[in-house]
Design a protein around this motif. Structure first.
Motif, short mmCIF file in Angstrom:
data_model
loop_
_atom_site.label_atom_id
_atom_site.label_comp_id
_atom_site.label_asym_id
_atom_site.label_seq_id
_atom_site.Cartn_x
_atom_site.Cartn_y
_atom_site.Cartn_z
N ASP A 1 0.84 -1.21 0.00
CA ASP A 1 0.00 0.00 0.00
C ASP A 1 0.87 1.25 0.00
N LEU A 2 1.92 1.22 0.78
CA LEU A 2 2.85 2.34 0.81
C LEU A 2 3.51 2.51 -0.55
N ASN B 1 4.18 5.31 -5.60
CA ASN B 1 4.11 5.18 -7.06
C ASN B 1 3.28 6.30 -7.69
N TYR B 2 2.43 6.94 -6.91
CA TYR B 2 1.65 8.06 -7.43
C TYR B 2 2.57 9.22 -7.82
N PHE B 3 3.62 9.44 -7.03
CA PHE B 3 4.54 10.54 -7.29
C PHE B 3 5.79 10.10 -8.04
N LEU B 4 6.21 8.88 -7.81
CA LEU B 4 7.44 8.36 -8.40
C LEU B 4 7.11 7.00 -9.04
N PRO B 5 7.09 6.89 -10.35
CA PRO B 5 6.65 5.66 -11.02
C PRO B 5 7.65 4.50 -10.87
#
Length: 84
Positions: free
Chosen positions: A42-43, A48-52
């Motif tokens: 989950d973290l 991943n939202y900010f850093l793919p």
């Protein structure tokens, strides 16, 4: 004569395919299974939202494959004395 040669080549190819299939079955289905089963998935999704992360892993995998192929071809060329 050609029929015997063709059947021998087919047998050889089938044997190689069987050996490769056994070797491939030894590997796990996905090397990233550990990441998805870990408690921090989950973290990782929030990061991943900010850093793919997954895209970086895919790019790194492609880069690593290219480097391995380059060095493999280089070794073969050295064996054949095509380069120094």
């Amino acid at each position: 004569m050609f029929k015997g040669l063709a059947s021998f080549c087919q047998f050889l190819l089938d044997a190689i395919a069987a050996v490769l299939a056994v070797i491939c079955n030894l590997f796990p289905p996905s090397p990233f299974k550990i990441i998805s089963n870990a408690g921090f998935s989950d973290l990782l999704a929030q990061i991943n939202y900010f850093l793919p992360v997954y895209e970086f892993l895919t790019i790194a995998e492609a880069w690593l494959i290219c480097i391995i192929v380059y060095y493999a071809i280089s070794v073969v060329a050295r064996w054949l004395k095509a380069i120094e």
